[in-house]
Write a protein that holds these residues in place. Structure first.
Motif, PDB file in Angstrom:
ATOM      1  N   TYR A   1       0.836  -1.204   0.000  1.00 57.61           N
ATOM      2  CA  TYR A   1       0.000   0.000   0.000  1.00 57.61           C
ATOM      3  C   TYR A   1       0.871   1.255   0.000  1.00 57.61           C
ATOM      4  O   TYR A   1       0.661   2.171  -0.792  1.00 57.61           O
ATOM      5  N   ALA A   2       1.853   1.274   0.884  1.00 56.68           N
ATOM      6  CA  ALA A   2       2.730   2.446   0.961  1.00 56.68           C
ATOM      7  C   ALA A   2       3.523   2.627  -0.326  1.00 56.68           C
ATOM      8  O   ALA A   2       3.722   3.749  -0.801  1.00 56.68           O
ATOM      9  N   ALA A   3       3.973   1.521  -0.916  1.00 57.39           N
ATOM     10  CA  ALA A   3       4.738   1.600  -2.163  1.00 57.39           C
ATOM     11  C   ALA A   3       3.873   2.141  -3.304  1.00 57.39           C
ATOM     12  O   ALA A   3       4.353   2.914  -4.141  1.00 57.39           O
ATOM     13  N   CYS A   4       2.611   1.736  -3.336  1.00 61.49           N
ATOM     14  CA  CYS A   4       1.692   2.283  -4.349  1.00 61.49           C
ATOM     15  C   CYS A   4       1.608   3.794  -4.219  1.00 61.49           C
ATOM     16  O   CYS A   4       1.596   4.522  -5.218  1.00 61.49           O
ATOM     17  N   GLY A   5       1.539   4.275  -2.985  1.00 63.15           N
ATOM     18  CA  GLY A   5       1.460   5.705  -2.743  1.00 63.15           C
ATOM     19  C   GLY A   5       2.695   6.455  -3.188  1.00 63.15           C
ATOM     20  O   GLY A   5       2.636   7.649  -3.491  1.00 63.15           O
ATOM     21  N   ARG A   6       3.835   5.750  -3.249  1.00 61.69           N
ATOM     22  CA  ARG A   6       5.092   6.363  -3.714  1.00 61.69           C
ATOM     23  C   ARG A   6       5.266   6.232  -5.219  1.00 61.69           C
ATOM     24  O   ARG A   6       6.303   6.610  -5.751  1.00 61.69           O
ATOM     25  N   GLY A   7       4.257   5.672  -5.888  1.00 62.02           N
ATOM     26  CA  GLY A   7       4.295   5.629  -7.338  1.00 62.02           C
ATOM     27  C   GLY A   7       4.660   4.305  -7.962  1.00 62.02           C
ATOM     28  O   GLY A   7       4.682   4.176  -9.189  1.00 62.02           O
ATOM     29  N   TYR A   8       4.957   3.297  -7.148  1.00 61.19           N
ATOM     30  CA  TYR A   8       5.319   1.991  -7.706  1.00 61.19           C
ATOM     31  C   TYR A   8       4.079   1.301  -8.276  1.00 61.19           C
ATOM     32  O   TYR A   8       2.996   1.343  -7.697  1.00 61.19           O
ATOM     33  N   ARG A   9       4.273   0.643  -9.422  1.00 59.27           N
ATOM     34  CA  ARG A   9       3.160  -0.055 -10.075  1.00 59.27           C
ATOM     35  C   ARG A   9       3.504  -1.500 -10.450  1.00 59.27           C
ATOM     36  O   ARG A   9       2.622  -2.241 -10.860  1.00 59.27           O
ATOM     37  N   ARG A  10       4.757  -1.882 -10.338  1.00 58.00           N
ATOM     38  CA  ARG A  10       5.169  -3.251 -10.654  1.00 58.00           C
ATOM     39  C   ARG A  10       5.713  -3.911  -9.390  1.00 58.00           C
ATOM     40  O   ARG A  10       6.636  -3.393  -8.764  1.00 58.00           O
ATOM     41  N   PHE A  11       5.140  -5.060  -9.027  1.00 55.01           N
ATOM     42  CA  PHE A  11       5.483  -5.717  -7.771  1.00 55.01           C
ATOM     43  C   PHE A  11       5.874  -7.173  -7.994  1.00 55.01           C
ATOM     44  O   PHE A  11       5.360  -7.836  -8.893  1.00 55.01           O
ATOM     45  N   ILE A  12       6.779  -7.644  -7.145  1.00 55.77           N
ATOM     46  CA  ILE A  12       7.162  -9.052  -7.113  1.00 55.77           C
ATOM     47  C   ILE A  12       6.860  -9.585  -5.722  1.00 55.77           C
ATOM     48  O   ILE A  12       7.392  -9.083  -4.730  1.00 55.77           O
ATOM     49  N   ARG A  29      -6.364  -1.909  -1.748  1.00 63.71           N
ATOM     50  CA  ARG A  29      -6.664  -0.891  -0.732  1.00 63.71           C
ATOM     51  C   ARG A  29      -6.286   0.495  -1.246  1.00 63.71           C
ATOM     52  O   ARG A  29      -7.034   1.463  -1.073  1.00 63.71           O
ATOM     53  N   PHE A  30      -5.126   0.582  -1.910  1.00 57.97           N
ATOM     54  CA  PHE A  30      -4.687   1.856  -2.486  1.00 57.97           C
ATOM     55  C   PHE A  30      -5.682   2.330  -3.543  1.00 57.97           C
ATOM     56  O   PHE A  30      -6.098   3.499  -3.536  1.00 57.97           O
ATOM     57  N   ILE A  31      -6.071   1.433  -4.451  1.00 62.05           N
ATOM     58  CA  ILE A  31      -7.006   1.800  -5.522  1.00 62.05           C
ATOM     59  C   ILE A  31      -8.343   2.261  -4.941  1.00 62.05           C
ATOM     60  O   ILE A  31      -8.895   3.294  -5.350  1.00 62.05           O
ATOM     61  N   ASP A  32      -8.870   1.501  -3.983  1.00 60.27           N
ATOM     62  CA  ASP A  32     -10.168   1.848  -3.398  1.00 60.27           C
ATOM     63  C   ASP A  32     -10.135   3.212  -2.721  1.00 60.27           C
ATOM     64  O   ASP A  32     -11.058   4.025  -2.873  1.00 60.27           O
ATOM     65  N   GLU A  33      -9.070   3.481  -1.970  1.00 53.75           N
ATOM     66  CA  GLU A  33      -8.989   4.756  -1.253  1.00 53.75           C
ATOM     67  C   GLU A  33      -8.832   5.932  -2.215  1.00 53.75           C
ATOM     68  O   GLU A  33      -9.427   6.990  -2.019  1.00 53.75           O
ATOM     69  N   ARG A  34      -8.047   5.744  -3.260  1.00 53.66           N
ATOM     70  CA  ARG A  34      -7.862   6.831  -4.229  1.00 53.66           C
ATOM     71  C   ARG A  34      -9.154   7.109  -4.995  1.00 53.66           C
ATOM     72  O   ARG A  34      -9.470   8.260  -5.301  1.00 53.66           O
ATOM     73  N   ARG A  35      -9.894   6.061  -5.302  1.00 55.70           N
ATOM     74  CA  ARG A  35     -11.155   6.254  -6.017  1.00 55.70           C
ATOM     75  C   ARG A  35     -12.168   6.994  -5.157  1.00 55.70           C
ATOM     76  O   ARG A  35     -12.955   7.805  -5.663  1.00 55.70           O
ATOM     77  N   LEU A  36     -12.154   6.728  -3.843  1.00 53.32           N
ATOM     78  CA  LEU A  36     -13.049   7.456  -2.937  1.00 53.32           C
ATOM     79  C   LEU A  36     -12.726   8.946  -2.911  1.00 53.32           C
ATOM     80  O   LEU A  36     -13.590   9.778  -2.654  1.00 53.32           O
ATOM     81  N   GLU A  37     -11.457   9.266  -3.196  1.00 50.68           N
ATOM     82  CA  GLU A  37     -11.027  10.667  -3.237  1.00 50.68           C
ATOM     83  C   GLU A  37     -11.227  11.290  -4.607  1.00 50.68           C
ATOM     84  O   GLU A  37     -10.832  12.441  -4.846  1.00 50.68           O
ATOM     85  N   GLY A  38     -11.811  10.535  -5.525  1.00 54.59           N
ATOM     86  CA  GLY A  38     -12.123  11.072  -6.841  1.00 54.59           C
ATOM     87  C   GLY A  38     -11.052  10.883  -7.896  1.00 54.59           C
ATOM     88  O   GLY A  38     -11.199  11.368  -9.024  1.00 54.59           O
ATOM     89  N   VAL A  40      -8.718   8.835 -10.681  1.00 58.50           N
ATOM     90  CA  VAL A  40      -8.908   7.762 -11.653  1.00 58.50           C
ATOM     91  C   VAL A  40      -7.699   6.823 -11.553  1.00 58.50           C
ATOM     92  O   VAL A  40      -6.608   7.146 -11.996  1.00 58.50           O
ATOM     93  N   VAL A  41      -7.913   5.656 -10.932  1.00 53.85           N
ATOM     94  CA  VAL A  41      -6.856   4.658 -10.773  1.00 53.85           C
ATOM     95  C   VAL A  41      -7.395   3.330 -11.275  1.00 53.85           C
ATOM     96  O   VAL A  41      -8.481   2.904 -10.879  1.00 53.85           O
ATOM     97  N   SER A  42      -6.643   2.667 -12.148  1.00 56.47           N
ATOM     98  CA  SER A  42      -7.092   1.411 -12.736  1.00 56.47           C
ATOM     99  C   SER A  42      -6.223   0.247 -12.272  1.00 56.47           C
ATOM    100  O   SER A  42      -5.000   0.379 -12.146  1.00 56.47           O
ATOM    101  N   LEU A  43      -6.858  -0.900 -12.028  1.00 56.75           N
ATOM    102  CA  LEU A  43      -6.118  -2.112 -11.663  1.00 56.75           C
ATOM    103  C   LEU A  43      -5.154  -2.507 -12.770  1.00 56.75           C
ATOM    104  O   LEU A  43      -4.071  -3.046 -12.503  1.00 56.75           O
ATOM    105  N   SER A  44      -5.526  -2.228 -14.020  1.00 56.30           N
ATOM    106  CA  SER A  44      -4.666  -2.594 -15.149  1.00 56.30           C
ATOM    107  C   SER A  44      -3.382  -1.773 -15.213  1.00 56.30           C
ATOM    108  O   SER A  44      -2.508  -2.060 -16.035  1.00 56.30           O
ATOM    109  N   ASP A  45      -3.263  -0.754 -14.346  1.00 61.70           N
ATOM    110  CA  ASP A  45      -1.997  -0.006 -14.248  1.00 61.70           C
ATOM    111  C   ASP A  45      -0.936  -0.797 -13.490  1.00 61.70           C
ATOM    112  O   ASP A  45       0.243  -0.442 -13.529  1.00 61.70           O
ATOM    113  N   PHE A  46      -1.355  -1.865 -12.808  1.00 57.57           N
ATOM    114  CA  PHE A  46      -0.464  -2.599 -11.910  1.00 57.57           C
ATOM    115  C   PHE A  46      -0.073  -3.960 -12.495  1.00 57.57           C
ATOM    116  O   PHE A  46      -0.847  -4.593 -13.216  1.00 57.57           O
ATOM    117  N   SER A  47       1.139  -4.395 -12.149  1.00 58.02           N
ATOM    118  CA  SER A  47       1.638  -5.714 -12.548  1.00 58.02           C
ATOM    119  C   SER A  47       2.120  -6.463 -11.318  1.00 58.02           C
ATOM    120  O   SER A  47       2.713  -5.866 -10.405  1.00 58.02           O
TER     121      SER A  47
END
Length: 271
Positions: A1-12, A29-38, A40-47
């Protein structure tokens, strides 16, 4: 979650199915919280990729990731991606039915279950905490739960249509084929077809369980005639009463008790 907030999108994920589940939970959790704030975050942005060092390693069997760490790492260097579905799992408030008010949300990358399936996970997880490992953990837990089975009543709605209403032993819901250290309760599931494969084991005699159980490991479990099987985008499990509220597991982690709703997300994850 914290890494998503720092801009990371590719995870191992370095671990097993539980680690994959935890990484996915952080992403969602990151996607859901950002969407609640309005935003636009897509799951397909992540690997998500996996270096398998866990005990069960069921997710990799469906996807085709080799268990050998060096070979798994070579897949990362190739940069080849494919898509997979993700399932939102909502534990519902039994006092608010039929409105289906959500009490807790989790996400699933592989297979989940209600009833005997989840009770097996409870035992296995306790044993893992005590330092035990290996496929035999799942087999011994399964045999114990079958011997001490307590069928309960529930109704199951798939895409709003009731497909089951009576006593059952166990239910499995999968976008992957494997769970429990190699068992195939949803042996015909496809990880990217936008559908959940549903397998319900009704209340059947012990002799019939013993006869059909080997099929769980041979990929022929779907041929057992007494099963209720279907595919759908969403499924709701409603216990017959409060005493029928069985545990729910997601990717091997017990997250609560039924009633529960599972629904395949529109967006997909890169793997």
């Amino acid at each position: 979650y914290a890494a998503c907030g720092r801009g990371y999108r590719r995870f191992i994920a370095v671990g097993g199915d539980g680690t994959i589940h935890d990484v996915l939970e952080g992403i969602m959790r990151f996607i859901d919280e950002r969407r609640l704030e309005g935003e636009v975050v897509s799951l397909s942005d992540f690997s998500l990729a996996v270096i398998p060092v866990g005990s069960g390693n069921d997710w990799i069997k469906t996807v085709g990731v080799p268990k050998d760490i060096v070979k798994a790492a070579s897949l990362l260097s190739s940069g080849v991606l494919r898509k997979q579905d993700v399932v939102r799992v909502s534990i519902l408030d039994p006092s608010a039915l039929p409105e289906q008010k959500t009490r807790k949300i989790s996400y699933m990358a592989n297979v989940g279950g209600v009833g005997l399936d989840a009770r097996v996970c409870e035992i296995v997880n306790r044993k893992k905490e005590q330092g035990f490992r290996g496929k035999q953990l799942y087999v011994s837990a399964l045999l114990y739960c079958i011997k001490h089975r307590v069928p309960v009543h529930a109704s199951v709605l798939c895409d709003g249509v009731e497909v089951f209403r009576r006593k059952y032993l166990s239910m499995a819901f999968g976008i992957g084929k494997y769970s429990g250290g190699g068992m195939r309760q949803t042996s015909q599931a496809l990880i990217d077809d936008g559908l959940l494969d549903v397998t319900i084991i009704p209340d059947i005699p012990l002799w019939q369980i013993a006869k059909e159980a080997p099929r769980l490991f041979t990929g022929t479990f779907h041929k057992v005639s007494v099963l209720t099987q279907t595919r759908c985008r969403s499924v709701v499990i409603l216990p017959g009463s409060n005493s029928d509220a069985e545990p729910v597991e997601v990717d091997g982690e017990v997250i609560g008790r039924a009633p529960v709703r599972m629904e395949v997300l529109e967006d997909q994850l890169n793997i």
